[in-house]
Scaffold this motif. Structure first.
Motif, PDB file in Angstrom:
ATOM      1  N   ALA A 108       0.836  -1.200   0.000  1.00  0.00           N
ATOM      2  CA  ALA A 108       0.000   0.000   0.000  1.00  0.00           C
ATOM      3  C   ALA A 108       0.868   1.245   0.000  1.00  0.00           C
ATOM      4  CB  ALA A 108      -0.927   0.015   1.221  1.00  0.00           C
ATOM      5  N   ASP A 109       0.352   2.292  -0.614  1.00  0.00           N
ATOM      6  CA  ASP A 109       1.005   3.607  -0.593  1.00  0.00           C
ATOM      7  C   ASP A 109       0.821   4.205   0.796  1.00  0.00           C
ATOM      8  OD1 ASP A 109       1.940   6.156  -1.038  1.00  0.00           O
ATOM      9  OD2 ASP A 109       0.128   6.821  -2.070  1.00  0.00           O
ATOM     10  N   PHE A 110       1.947   4.532   1.451  1.00  0.00           N
ATOM     11  CA  PHE A 110       1.871   5.073   2.810  1.00  0.00           C
ATOM     12  C   PHE A 110       1.922   6.596   2.829  1.00  0.00           C
ATOM     13  CE2 PHE A 110       3.014   5.392   7.357  1.00  0.00           C
ATOM     14  CZ  PHE A 110       2.118   4.461   7.866  1.00  0.00           C
ATOM     15  N   ASN A 111       2.025   7.204   1.642  1.00  0.00           N
ATOM     16  CA  ASN A 111       2.015   8.665   1.532  1.00  0.00           C
ATOM     17  C   ASN A 111       3.147   9.333   2.302  1.00  0.00           C
ATOM     18  OD1 ASN A 111       0.664  10.932   0.315  1.00  0.00           O
ATOM     19  ND2 ASN A 111       0.081  11.574   2.364  1.00  0.00           N
ATOM     20  N   LYS A 112       4.284   8.647   2.384  1.00  0.00           N
ATOM     21  CA  LYS A 112       5.429   9.213   3.090  1.00  0.00           C
ATOM     22  C   LYS A 112       6.697   8.613   2.511  1.00  0.00           C
ATOM     23  CE  LYS A 112       8.247  10.780   6.356  1.00  0.00           C
ATOM     24  NZ  LYS A 112       8.671  12.187   6.448  1.00  0.00           N
ATOM     25  N   ASN A 113       7.633   9.432   2.100  1.00  0.00           N
ATOM     26  CA  ASN A 113       8.929   8.934   1.649  1.00  0.00           C
ATOM     27  C   ASN A 113       9.825   8.734   2.862  1.00  0.00           C
ATOM     28  OD1 ASN A 113       8.487   8.876  -1.173  1.00  0.00           O
ATOM     29  ND2 ASN A 113       8.744  11.097  -1.276  1.00  0.00           N
ATOM     30  N   PHE A 114       9.934   7.511   3.335  1.00  0.00           N
ATOM     31  CA  PHE A 114      10.723   7.225   4.521  1.00  0.00           C
ATOM     32  C   PHE A 114      12.206   7.421   4.243  1.00  0.00           C
ATOM     33  CE2 PHE A 114       7.048   4.234   4.624  1.00  0.00           C
ATOM     34  CZ  PHE A 114       6.344   4.883   5.612  1.00  0.00           C
ATOM     35  N   GLU A 115      12.914   7.946   5.226  1.00  0.00           N
ATOM     36  CA  GLU A 115      14.357   8.129   5.085  1.00  0.00           C
ATOM     37  C   GLU A 115      15.092   6.794   5.140  1.00  0.00           C
ATOM     38  OE1 GLU A 115      15.751  10.892   7.957  1.00  0.00           O
ATOM     39  OE2 GLU A 115      14.531  12.568   7.221  1.00  0.00           O
ATOM     40  N   VAL A 116      14.591   5.876   5.957  1.00  0.00           N
ATOM     41  CA  VAL A 116      15.205   4.552   6.100  1.00  0.00           C
ATOM     42  C   VAL A 116      14.087   3.513   6.141  1.00  0.00           C
ATOM     43  CG1 VAL A 116      17.186   5.456   7.380  1.00  0.00           C
ATOM     44  CG2 VAL A 116      15.182   4.640   8.626  1.00  0.00           C
ATOM     45  N   SER A 117      14.476   2.256   6.219  1.00  0.00           N
ATOM     46  CA  SER A 117      13.475   1.192   6.300  1.00  0.00           C
ATOM     47  C   SER A 117      13.213   0.818   7.752  1.00  0.00           C
ATOM     48  CB  SER A 117      13.947  -0.036   5.517  1.00  0.00           C
ATOM     49  OG  SER A 117      15.170  -0.511   6.043  1.00  0.00           O
ATOM     50  N   THR A 118      11.969   0.482   8.031  1.00  0.00           N
ATOM     51  CA  THR A 118      11.566  -0.049   9.339  1.00  0.00           C
ATOM     52  C   THR A 118      10.850  -1.363   9.082  1.00  0.00           C
ATOM     53  OG1 THR A 118      11.360   2.126  10.374  1.00  0.00           O
ATOM     54  CG2 THR A 118      10.125   0.311  11.367  1.00  0.00           C
ATOM     55  N   VAL A 119      11.310  -2.425   9.751  1.00  0.00           N
ATOM     56  CA  VAL A 119      10.783  -3.768   9.495  1.00  0.00           C
ATOM     57  C   VAL A 119      10.277  -4.374  10.797  1.00  0.00           C
ATOM     58  CG1 VAL A 119      11.298  -6.060   8.584  1.00  0.00           C
ATOM     59  CG2 VAL A 119      12.432  -4.051   7.610  1.00  0.00           C
ATOM     60  N   VAL A 120       9.078  -4.911  10.744  1.00  0.00           N
ATOM     61  CA  VAL A 120       8.445  -5.560  11.896  1.00  0.00           C
ATOM     62  C   VAL A 120       8.262  -7.033  11.561  1.00  0.00           C
ATOM     63  CG1 VAL A 120       6.409  -5.630  13.387  1.00  0.00           C
ATOM     64  CG2 VAL A 120       7.237  -3.431  12.495  1.00  0.00           C
ATOM     65  N   ARG A 121       8.968  -7.900  12.296  1.00  0.00           N
ATOM     66  CA  ARG A 121       8.889  -9.334  12.030  1.00  0.00           C
ATOM     67  C   ARG A 121       8.359 -10.081  13.253  1.00  0.00           C
ATOM     68  NH1 ARG A 121      14.440  -8.938   9.777  1.00  0.00           N
ATOM     69  NH2 ARG A 121      14.268  -8.707   7.523  1.00  0.00           N
ATOM     70  N   PRO A 122       7.841 -11.299  13.030  1.00  0.00           N
ATOM     71  CA  PRO A 122       7.383 -12.101  14.173  1.00  0.00           C
ATOM     72  C   PRO A 122       8.510 -12.350  15.158  1.00  0.00           C
ATOM     73  CG  PRO A 122       6.625 -13.055  12.113  1.00  0.00           C
ATOM     74  CD  PRO A 122       7.589 -11.973  11.749  1.00  0.00           C
ATOM     75  N   LYS A 123       8.181 -12.425  16.427  1.00  0.00           N
ATOM     76  CA  LYS A 123       9.177 -12.673  17.462  1.00  0.00           C
ATOM     77  C   LYS A 123       9.905 -13.996  17.215  1.00  0.00           C
ATOM     78  CE  LYS A 123      10.471 -10.945  21.586  1.00  0.00           C
ATOM     79  NZ  LYS A 123      10.739  -9.520  21.884  1.00  0.00           N
ATOM     80  N   SER A 124       9.199 -14.952  16.631  1.00  0.00           N
ATOM     81  CA  SER A 124       9.778 -16.280  16.403  1.00  0.00           C
ATOM     82  C   SER A 124      10.576 -16.355  15.116  1.00  0.00           C
ATOM     83  CB  SER A 124       8.659 -17.323  16.332  1.00  0.00           C
ATOM     84  OG  SER A 124       7.749 -17.005  15.287  1.00  0.00           O
ATOM     85  N   PHE A 125      10.716 -15.230  14.418  1.00  0.00           N
ATOM     86  CA  PHE A 125      11.376 -15.215  13.110  1.00  0.00           C
ATOM     87  C   PHE A 125      12.753 -15.867  13.153  1.00  0.00           C
ATOM     88  CE2 PHE A 125      14.054 -13.375   9.842  1.00  0.00           C
ATOM     89  CZ  PHE A 125      13.241 -13.341   8.730  1.00  0.00           C
ATOM     90  N   GLY A 126      13.577 -15.462  14.089  1.00  0.00           N
ATOM     91  CA  GLY A 126      14.949 -15.956  14.148  1.00  0.00           C
ATOM     92  C   GLY A 126      15.059 -17.394  14.598  1.00  0.00           C
ATOM     93  N   ALA A 127      14.016 -17.880  15.299  1.00  0.00           N
ATOM     94  CA  ALA A 127      14.086 -19.232  15.831  1.00  0.00           C
ATOM     95  C   ALA A 127      13.596 -20.286  14.846  1.00  0.00           C
ATOM     96  CB  ALA A 127      13.256 -19.324  17.120  1.00  0.00           C
ATOM     97  N   ASN A 128      12.845 -19.868  13.831  1.00  0.00           N
ATOM     98  CA  ASN A 128      12.301 -20.813  12.879  1.00  0.00           C
ATOM     99  C   ASN A 128      13.344 -21.131  11.823  1.00  0.00           C
ATOM    100  OD1 ASN A 128      10.875 -22.218  10.951  1.00  0.00           O
ATOM    101  ND2 ASN A 128       9.058 -20.945  11.119  1.00  0.00           N
ATOM    102  N   LEU A 129      13.919 -22.327  11.893  1.00  0.00           N
ATOM    103  CA  LEU A 129      15.011 -22.685  10.991  1.00  0.00           C
ATOM    104  C   LEU A 129      14.522 -23.431   9.746  1.00  0.00           C
ATOM    105  CD1 LEU A 129      17.716 -23.791  13.565  1.00  0.00           C
ATOM    106  CD2 LEU A 129      17.397 -21.556  12.489  1.00  0.00           C
ATOM    107  N   GLY A 130      13.204 -23.369   9.518  1.00  0.00           N
ATOM    108  CA  GLY A 130      12.679 -23.999   8.316  1.00  0.00           C
ATOM    109  C   GLY A 130      12.474 -22.963   7.246  1.00  0.00           C
ATOM    110  N   ALA A 131      11.265 -22.413   7.204  1.00  0.00           N
ATOM    111  CA  ALA A 131      10.932 -21.452   6.152  1.00  0.00           C
ATOM    112  C   ALA A 131      11.768 -20.189   6.233  1.00  0.00           C
ATOM    113  CB  ALA A 131       9.449 -21.101   6.239  1.00  0.00           C
ATOM    114  N   TRP A 132      12.230 -19.840   7.453  1.00  0.00           N
ATOM    115  CA  TRP A 132      12.923 -18.565   7.619  1.00  0.00           C
ATOM    116  C   TRP A 132      14.454 -18.703   7.653  1.00  0.00           C
ATOM    117  CZ3 TRP A 132       9.530 -14.923   6.841  1.00  0.00           C
ATOM    118  CH2 TRP A 132       8.215 -15.133   7.205  1.00  0.00           C
ATOM    119  N   PHE A 133      14.977 -19.907   7.388  1.00  0.00           N
ATOM    120  CA  PHE A 133      16.423 -20.095   7.464  1.00  0.00           C
ATOM    121  C   PHE A 133      17.131 -19.219   6.431  1.00  0.00           C
ATOM    122  CE2 PHE A 133      20.248 -22.231   8.512  1.00  0.00           C
ATOM    123  CZ  PHE A 133      20.977 -22.331   7.340  1.00  0.00           C
ATOM    124  N   SER A 134      18.214 -18.606   6.846  1.00  0.00           N
ATOM    125  CA  SER A 134      18.905 -17.662   5.956  1.00  0.00           C
ATOM    126  C   SER A 134      20.205 -18.242   5.429  1.00  0.00           C
ATOM    127  CB  SER A 134      19.204 -16.360   6.696  1.00  0.00           C
ATOM    128  OG  SER A 134      19.991 -15.516   5.905  1.00  0.00           O
TER     129      SER A 134
END
Length: 318
Positions: free
Chosen positions: A175-201
């Motif tokens: 969606a268009d947020f109507n604001k040109n952000f200076e940097v990126s802000t990312v909100v991920r699930p708390k379990s993101f880092g612990a999930n070594l299946g779909a989220w493995f990097s």
């Protein structure tokens, strides 16, 4: 939704015509499966009781007939799916909201999937389809189904074994947020880092001086981890009201969502196990609740603009 189908004569006529096609396709697939099973049975019994090569050849005949029938009807099945999307779903979505457009062959481009910074793994295989786009009051939005995977290769004594792993399967909403952000802000699930299946990097992106942002909403911080290069801008975006709206939106989702605010856009990833917008083959089109599921997900995505109050223009694009 049944009243909409019943009251729309043109749509009902399209469904009646497609139902004839569906029955033909379903019956042909069924016959093909029966022939495959018969061929396997004849070949297995022939080998087991030692009837010889002639009996095995008899088993190959229904196998060949089944294969020919399957691939011949498969072209008709593809056309049937396209007709359903372009003639039925596109019309239903337009009736729901005249601003909506539906492009089944389009989706969220891979470069946008990567640049959203929602995921830490670059896809080796990427598929997207069923792009829905529209405008809710002042806010442009679009979303599509996405299936992104990465591969791992393991050396074995018989060669290289390739395995595919899911990075993300579901809907990406933009969606268009109507604001040109200076940097990126990312909100991920708390379990993101612990999930070594779909989220493995296997290929972690570099986010520069990204830091974890501690916010003043305990429930939000317990559910999500927020990253940004600019703590002040992150808090400016994630106001107390916005965090409450995100929590409410998340409570209505199948699984925990991820959100990013980058450039002038907001991205939301909705993991889903269900594949929407597909025509049934082995069940009738002439049922009252045919479009209920698809219309519901479109309405859910459409309502995000209001859920997150994106039409309140507290900023202007710089």
């Amino acid at each position: 939704m049944d009243s909409e189908i019943n009251s729309n004569t043109a749509l009902q006529e399209v469904l009646n015509a497609l139902e004839v096609d569906r029955k033909k396709i379903a019956e042909t697939y069924k016959t093909s499966y029966i022939l495959f099973g018969l061929a396997a049975l004849i070949i297995a019994v022939s080998i087991f009781i030692g009837l010889g090569g002639f009996a095995v050849i008899l088993g190959i005949i229904p196998l060949i007939v089944g294969i020919v029938m399957y691939f011949k009807i498969n072209d008709e099945a593809i056309k049937y799916q396209v007709d359903y999307k372009t003639k039925v779903l596109a019309s239903a979505f337009k009736n729901f909201d005249g601003n909506l457009t539906f492009a089944p062959q389009s989706g969220v481009p891979e470069y946008e999937f990567i640049s959203s910074e929602l995921f830490t793994t670059r896809p080796d295989r990427y598929n997207t389809e069923d792009l829905v786009s529209g405008i809710a009051d002042k806010t442009s939005f679009w979303f599509a189904e996405v299936n992104a995977e990465y591969k791992t290769e393991t050396q074995t004594k018989n060669g290289t074994r390739t395995e595919w792993h899911t990075i993300f399967e579901g809907i990406i909403f933009v969606a268009d947020f109507n604001k040109n952000f200076e940097v990126s802000t990312v909100v991920r699930p708390k379990s993101f880092g612990a999930n070594l299946g779909a989220w493995f990097s296997k290929n972690v992106f570099s986010f520069g001086n990204t830091e974890v942002v501690q916010l003043e909403n305990t429930e939000f911080d317990n559910k999500f981890v927020t990253y940004s290069r600019n703590q002040i801008e992150a808090r400016y975006i994630l106001t107390p009201a916005m965090m409450e709206r995100i929590l409410d939106l998340n409570s209505k989702s199948e699984e925990t969502i991820s959100i990013s605010f980058i450039h002038s856009k907001m991205y939301i990833a909705f993991p889903l196990s269900h594949n929407y917008f597909e025509a049934p083959i082995h069940s009738s089109l002439l049922v009252p609740d045919l479009l209920t599921s698809d219309i519901s997900i479109v309405k859910f995505m459409h309502d995000i603009v209001n859920e997150l109050d994106l039409n309140t223009r507290i900023w202007g694009k710089e």
